[in-house]
Enzyme design. Structure first.
Site, mmCIF file in Angstrom:
data_model
loop_
_atom_site.group_PDB
_atom_site.id
_atom_site.type_symbol
_atom_site.label_atom_id
_atom_site.label_comp_id
_atom_site.label_asym_id
_atom_site.label_seq_id
_atom_site.Cartn_x
_atom_site.Cartn_y
_atom_site.Cartn_z
ATOM 1 N N ASP A 145 34.595 20.144 43.654
ATOM 2 C CA ASP A 145 33.148 20.095 43.855
ATOM 3 C C ASP A 145 32.573 19.215 42.744
ATOM 4 O OD1 ASP A 145 30.408 20.542 43.956
ATOM 5 O OD2 ASP A 145 30.634 22.616 44.593
ATOM 6 N N GLY B 266 34.187 34.812 33.211
ATOM 7 C CA GLY B 266 34.744 34.501 34.523
ATOM 8 C C GLY B 266 35.438 33.155 34.494
ATOM 9 N N ASP C 130 38.533 36.908 32.385
ATOM 10 C CA ASP C 130 38.529 36.988 33.847
ATOM 11 C C ASP C 130 39.289 38.238 34.267
ATOM 12 O OD1 ASP C 130 37.962 34.570 36.152
ATOM 13 O OD2 ASP C 130 39.089 36.337 36.801
ATOM 14 N N GLU D 182 33.113 44.102 30.377
ATOM 15 C CA GLU D 182 32.582 45.311 29.759
ATOM 16 C C GLU D 182 33.649 46.131 29.039
ATOM 17 O OE1 GLU D 182 30.148 44.121 33.324
ATOM 18 O OE2 GLU D 182 32.272 44.346 32.851
ATOM 19 N N GLU E 86 30.267 29.890 35.138
ATOM 20 C CA GLU E 86 29.912 29.464 36.491
ATOM 21 C C GLU E 86 29.794 30.756 37.299
ATOM 22 O OE1 GLU E 86 29.774 29.155 40.093
ATOM 23 O OE2 GLU E 86 31.927 28.818 39.965
ATOM 24 N N GLU F 277 27.637 37.951 45.555
ATOM 25 C CA GLU F 277 28.917 37.978 44.857
ATOM 26 C C GLU F 277 28.851 37.234 43.524
ATOM 27 O OE1 GLU F 277 32.028 36.649 47.512
ATOM 28 O OE2 GLU F 277 32.375 38.694 48.188
ATOM 29 N N HIS G 22 30.020 23.342 47.235
ATOM 30 C CA HIS G 22 30.715 24.399 47.978
ATOM 31 C C HIS G 22 29.790 25.566 48.305
ATOM 32 C CE1 HIS G 22 31.026 26.218 43.980
ATOM 33 N NE2 HIS G 22 31.189 27.357 44.601
#
Length: 322
Positions: free
Chosen positions: A18, A45, A67, A96, A111, A120, A260
């Site tokens: 992308d 993430g 992640d 967390e 991102e 989501e 995307h």
């Protein structure tokens, strides 16, 4: 690696292609090496680690990538073959719950955006990381997001999507029509289909937004640019890196290059017949689903403001993104 993790890895890999998304993140980091130099950076993430590697290459003192997925194992291999293992620490687990090797960080990169910005998305997690780990005066990349809506003409596709259920291999599946109408469609919309000016319905400042703010109910007003029909309301978002030396932004709208995220299409129960200069006023509500916060319950109300009483009409509908 589970099937779910494998699919996720392939999706993350596709996202590397992308260009709009990846180039914006790269430019926001590489064009601001003076900001990243000798800083502790947290990548929320991190996926396969592309943003972590951008930050390390830009001169960060150390980068921590977090992640939940087992994709982190592939990320470690990727970081190693690129010679950055000494500058990047990758941790698997929930933001967390993991223990970072530094008590505070100077910059958070992520991102986090999902379809319709919030579906989501990982914004809850980014806000947790901000509140717990970001130094006072620390930076977030990106730091602003704006959600827009507009009206489109899309009669042929609506008939294809909804009318399909009238005859499925010779059988009447019309009871599924209502269900089809309540599920927003993530798709690419051509600019020529857009009938109205856009209107911003939500603006998020990541330095101040709270989790409670992610449930919202905001009004919109769309001015029609031509005589046409409105079959659906579409939504897209813009992202800003406002703390860069030269601000950087990208859009996921129909007026710009493909991303995307595409656009999110909410079909109306009945088409509106509109004329130039008329307005469609409405209200968009959105809240996380009670059973799964990453799913969304969305409400849409609309009303055509027209002096032609025969065409003045409106309606409302509820949608689920799950």
């Amino acid at each position: 690696m589970s099937d779910g993790d494998g699919r996720r890895m392939l999706r993350r890999s596709f996202m590397k292609k992308d260009e709009v998304r990846t180039k914006s993140y790269r430019d926001s980091i590489y064009q601001n090496k003076h900001i990243f130099k000798d800083k502790i950076v947290l990548d929320v993430g991190c996926g396969t680690g592309i943003l972590s590697m951008f930050a390390a290459t830009a001169g960060a003192k150390h980068v921590i990538g977090v992640d939940l997925s087992t994709i982190i194992e592939k990320a470690k291999e990727i970081v190693a073959v690129n010679g950055l293992s000494d500058k990047i620490t990758l941790l698997q687990g929930k933001m967390e719950e993991v223990e970072l090797p530094f008590p505070k960080v100077d910059i958070i990169i992520s991102e986090w955006m999902g379809y319709f910005l919030l579906y989501e998305s990982m914004l809850d997690t980014v806000l947790y990381a901000r509140d717990k780990y970001l130094q006072p005066g620390g930076l977030i990349f990106p730091d602003k997001a704006t959600l827009y809506v507009a009206g489109i003409e899309d009669g042929d596709y609506k008939e294809e999507k909804i009318g399909f259920w009238d005859n499925v291999w010779g059988f009447d599946y019309s009871p599924l029509k209502k269900t089809a109408l309540t599920e927003p469609l993530v798709d690419t919309v051509e600019l020529k289909a857009v009938v109205t000016d856009p209107c911003a319905v939500l603006t998020l400042d990541l330095y101040t937004v709270t989790v409670a703010d992610l449930a919202f109910a905001n009004n919109f007003r769309l001015k029609c640019s031509r005589p046409d029909f409105i079959h659906a309301i579409i939504a897209w978002f813009d992202i800003d890196f406002s703390r860069c030396h030269k601000p950087i932004k990208f859009s996921t709208g129909p007026h710009t290059k493909y991303t995307h995220w595409k656009q999110t299409v909410f079909y109306l129960t009945d088409a509106l017949t509109v004329d130039v200069g008329e307005t469609v006023s409405g209200r968009l509500t959105c809240k996380p689903n009670e059973r799964n916060r990453r799913d969304l319950d969305i409400g849409l109300e609309w009303q055509l403001d027209s002096q032609d009483e025969g065409r003045a009409s409106g309606g409302k509908a509820d949608y689920k993104m799950c």
